[in-house]
Design a protein around this motif. Sequence first.
Motif, PDB file in Angstrom:
ATOM      1  N   ASP A 193       0.836  -1.197   0.000  1.00 33.35           N
ATOM      2  CA  ASP A 193       0.000   0.000   0.000  1.00 33.35           C
ATOM      3  C   ASP A 193       0.872   1.250   0.000  1.00 33.35           C
ATOM      4  O   ASP A 193       1.969   1.244  -0.568  1.00 33.35           O
ATOM      5  CB  ASP A 193      -0.955  -0.039   1.197  1.00 33.35           C
ATOM      6  CG  ASP A 193      -0.229  -0.237   2.537  1.00 33.35           C
ATOM      7  OD1 ASP A 193       0.968   0.119   2.641  1.00 33.35           O
ATOM      8  OD2 ASP A 193      -0.851  -0.735   3.490  1.00 33.35           O
ATOM      9  N   SER A 194       0.403   2.328   0.629  1.00 34.81           N
ATOM     10  CA  SER A 194       1.107   3.610   0.580  1.00 34.81           C
ATOM     11  C   SER A 194       2.504   3.547   1.176  1.00 34.81           C
ATOM     12  O   SER A 194       3.409   4.265   0.742  1.00 34.81           O
ATOM     13  CB  SER A 194       0.293   4.677   1.318  1.00 34.81           C
ATOM     14  OG  SER A 194       0.037   4.283   2.659  1.00 34.81           O
TER      15      SER A 194
ATOM     16  N   ARG B  12      -1.375   3.257  -2.931  1.00 39.57           N
ATOM     17  CA  ARG B  12      -1.868   3.806  -1.662  1.00 39.57           C
ATOM     18  C   ARG B  12      -3.328   3.408  -1.397  1.00 39.57           C
ATOM     19  O   ARG B  12      -4.121   3.229  -2.320  1.00 39.57           O
ATOM     20  CB  ARG B  12      -1.721   5.323  -1.645  1.00 39.57           C
ATOM     21  CG  ARG B  12      -2.574   6.068  -2.652  1.00 39.57           C
ATOM     22  CD  ARG B  12      -2.110   7.488  -2.840  1.00 39.57           C
ATOM     23  NE  ARG B  12      -0.839   7.538  -3.558  1.00 39.57           N
ATOM     24  CZ  ARG B  12      -0.232   8.665  -3.929  1.00 39.57           C
ATOM     25  NH1 ARG B  12      -0.780   9.848  -3.657  1.00 39.57           N
ATOM     26  NH2 ARG B  12       0.923   8.624  -4.574  1.00 39.57           N
ATOM     27  N   SER B  13      -3.620   3.247  -0.118  1.00 47.01           N
ATOM     28  CA  SER B  13      -4.967   2.959   0.401  1.00 47.01           C
ATOM     29  C   SER B  13      -5.450   1.533   0.145  1.00 47.01           C
ATOM     30  O   SER B  13      -6.565   1.185   0.559  1.00 47.01           O
ATOM     31  CB  SER B  13      -6.013   3.937  -0.160  1.00 47.01           C
ATOM     32  OG  SER B  13      -5.661   5.276   0.106  1.00 47.01           O
ATOM     33  N   ARG B  14      -4.647   0.700  -0.496  1.00 46.42           N
ATOM     34  CA  ARG B  14      -5.094  -0.657  -0.781  1.00 46.42           C
ATOM     35  C   ARG B  14      -5.196  -1.471   0.514  1.00 46.42           C
ATOM     36  O   ARG B  14      -4.292  -1.471   1.341  1.00 46.42           O
ATOM     37  CB  ARG B  14      -4.156  -1.363  -1.749  1.00 46.42           C
ATOM     38  CG  ARG B  14      -4.255  -0.889  -3.178  1.00 46.42           C
ATOM     39  CD  ARG B  14      -5.652  -1.150  -3.764  1.00 46.42           C
ATOM     40  NE  ARG B  14      -5.674  -0.972  -5.194  1.00 46.42           N
ATOM     41  CZ  ARG B  14      -6.019   0.155  -5.814  1.00 46.42           C
ATOM     42  NH1 ARG B  14      -6.359   1.228  -5.108  1.00 46.42           N
ATOM     43  NH2 ARG B  14      -6.032   0.226  -7.125  1.00 46.42           N
TER      44      ARG B  14
ATOM     45  N   ALA C 170       1.312  -5.233   4.127  1.00 47.48           N
ATOM     46  CA  ALA C 170      -0.126  -5.144   3.866  1.00 47.48           C
ATOM     47  C   ALA C 170      -0.883  -5.343   5.175  1.00 47.48           C
ATOM     48  O   ALA C 170      -0.358  -5.927   6.129  1.00 47.48           O
ATOM     49  CB  ALA C 170      -0.550  -6.204   2.851  1.00 47.48           C
TER      50      ALA C 170
ATOM     51  N   ILE D  46      -4.681  -5.973  -2.398  1.00 48.53           N
ATOM     52  CA  ILE D  46      -3.275  -6.253  -2.688  1.00 48.53           C
ATOM     53  C   ILE D  46      -3.112  -7.680  -3.195  1.00 48.53           C
ATOM     54  O   ILE D  46      -2.392  -7.942  -4.164  1.00 48.53           O
ATOM     55  CB  ILE D  46      -2.417  -6.003  -1.436  1.00 48.53           C
ATOM     56  CG1 ILE D  46      -2.405  -4.500  -1.101  1.00 48.53           C
ATOM     57  CG2 ILE D  46      -0.990  -6.522  -1.623  1.00 48.53           C
ATOM     58  CD1 ILE D  46      -1.837  -4.178   0.258  1.00 48.53           C
TER      59      ILE D  46
ATOM     60  N   ASN E 240      -4.225  -0.748   6.394  1.00 46.98           N
ATOM     61  CA  ASN E 240      -5.500  -0.074   6.133  1.00 46.98           C
ATOM     62  C   ASN E 240      -6.685  -0.869   6.670  1.00 46.98           C
ATOM     63  O   ASN E 240      -7.684  -0.286   7.095  1.00 46.98           O
ATOM     64  CB  ASN E 240      -5.668   0.171   4.628  1.00 46.98           C
ATOM     65  CG  ASN E 240      -4.729   1.246   4.122  1.00 46.98           C
ATOM     66  OD1 ASN E 240      -4.689   2.354   4.640  1.00 46.98           O
ATOM     67  ND2 ASN E 240      -3.942   0.911   3.110  1.00 46.98           N
TER      68      ASN E 240
END
Length: 269
Positions: free
Chosen positions: A10-11, A53-55, A80, A60, A83
């Motif tokens: 992610d981010s 980002r934001s995944r 991962a 993912i 979020n």
Amino acid sequence: MALRFVAIGDSFTEGVGDWEPRLPNGVRGWADRVAKQLGKADPRWEYANLAIRSRRLRGIIDEQLEPALALQPSVVTFYAGGNDLLEFRQDLPALLELYSQAVARLCASGARVLLFTGFDIALHPVLGPLRRRNELFNAHVRALAAEYGATLVDYWAWDVYRDRRLWGNDKLHMNRAGHRYMAIRILEILGIDHRLAFEPLGPHARVGPGQALLRDVEWARQWVVPMFGRRLRGITLGDDLGPRWPDPIRPAEGMKKLYRARRREPASE
């Protein structure tokens, strides 16, 4: 097997907080910095970064896991779940099982797999249950690393990140200094000689109680409220973004140069 470093996540892995408009998605990040040093150590190294980002974890796995494995990486990094842990309603056992399946798949590939714990970000006492959830998730990551022989990057245990000068204004993402330090530590873990140096941060700025309160209120207004507002609306900051480096590049050829060349290519019909 090719010398190939593939980063998914992610981010954190995309590089948010380390802003650089001359690179894809306007960021650089620790993974780009690691890739550049790998290229300096041996120009045969290739690099792909599929993180967005934001995944959440499911995204993912669905979008990045198989494409990453298809690239036959010699080193793959997997960060991962962060979020997901910020969701107020989260089935933690189901999340841990999903994460375990992804780790098993990655480790079965024969690549060297780097797993990360999540950092202990300072939270308001009202959000205390989220911290406990993070602790349980990290314990699971450590157990999986031991079970599968993966390399553990124990971000949670690195006290240097308790210094707010390594964090961006949103208090959730590392800034340039934080990404640089992360790159240094990962290169050390990989046993790669490098030319990165951690520059002194300078003295702490003194902040009184009143000013600290105003900063917290402004932080909540600028970052926390919009973030949870997006979650309620079912949108994320990564919805309109693609992977930064979806196809392997050779960092030794110059990453900004490669990005400029990519931007000049005509769009396919």
